[in-house]
Design a protein around this motif. Sequence first.
Motif, PDB file in Angstrom:
ATOM      1  N   HIS A  33     153.076  96.458  -4.751  1.00  0.00           N
ATOM      2  CA  HIS A  33     152.891  96.240  -3.314  1.00  0.00           C
ATOM      3  C   HIS A  33     151.453  95.839  -3.036  1.00  0.00           C
ATOM      4  O   HIS A  33     150.610  95.877  -3.930  1.00  0.00           O
ATOM      5  CB  HIS A  33     153.268  97.491  -2.508  1.00  0.00           C
ATOM      6  N   GLU A  34     151.192  95.466  -1.803  1.00  0.00           N
ATOM      7  CA  GLU A  34     149.842  95.069  -1.390  1.00  0.00           C
ATOM      8  C   GLU A  34     148.957  96.306  -1.235  1.00  0.00           C
ATOM      9  O   GLU A  34     149.445  97.366  -0.842  1.00  0.00           O
ATOM     10  CB  GLU A  34     149.889  94.337  -0.045  1.00  0.00           C
ATOM     11  N   GLU A  36     146.276  98.716   0.718  1.00  0.00           N
ATOM     12  CA  GLU A  36     146.035  98.979   2.145  1.00  0.00           C
ATOM     13  C   GLU A  36     144.700  98.394   2.594  1.00  0.00           C
ATOM     14  O   GLU A  36     144.554  97.941   3.728  1.00  0.00           O
ATOM     15  CB  GLU A  36     146.066 100.481   2.415  1.00  0.00           C
ATOM     16  N   PHE A  37     143.716  98.421   1.688  1.00  0.00           N
ATOM     17  CA  PHE A  37     142.420  97.833   2.010  1.00  0.00           C
ATOM     18  C   PHE A  37     141.639  97.567   0.732  1.00  0.00           C
ATOM     19  O   PHE A  37     141.972  98.087  -0.330  1.00  0.00           O
ATOM     20  CB  PHE A  37     141.599  98.722   2.962  1.00  0.00           C
ATOM     21  N   SER A  73     145.245 101.990  -2.174  1.00  0.00           N
ATOM     22  CA  SER A  73     146.487 102.267  -1.469  1.00  0.00           C
ATOM     23  C   SER A  73     146.869 103.721  -1.709  1.00  0.00           C
ATOM     24  O   SER A  73     146.495 104.310  -2.717  1.00  0.00           O
ATOM     25  CB  SER A  73     147.599 101.352  -1.979  1.00  0.00           C
ATOM     26  N   SER A  74     147.620 104.294  -0.784  1.00  0.00           N
ATOM     27  CA  SER A  74     148.116 105.657  -0.962  1.00  0.00           C
ATOM     28  C   SER A  74     149.617 105.605  -1.220  1.00  0.00           C
ATOM     29  O   SER A  74     150.267 104.598  -0.961  1.00  0.00           O
ATOM     30  CB  SER A  74     147.826 106.500   0.280  1.00  0.00           C
TER      31      SER A  74
END
Length: 100
Positions: A33-34, A36-37, A73-74
């Motif tokens: 996945h992408e 988050e920042f 990412s979490s």
Amino acid sequence: MSQIESSTCQMYPLPSNQRTLDLLSLFRERFGHEPEFLVRVPGRVNLIGEHVDYCGYGVCPMALEQDMLLAVSSCESSTSLKISNLDADTYGDYEDDLKN
């Protein structure tokens, strides 16, 4: 470079250079996945030396051109920390359970 509004810190967009694109591609490949920042952490050196700042003496830190670029990412279903490096031949993957 324009600033992005945040209540906790100053944020600026990262350049769309090959290094950033490679990081995003590796993150998608490894985690599915992408991020988050993204975070850019500049290197620094203390011109006066180490171990004096926490002893109450003054230091003269200076930013360096070298830096670290992180994709973050979490995951709600996991308590582990996973770290991967673009240079996997030199720096292997790291994983640790944050519950312990």
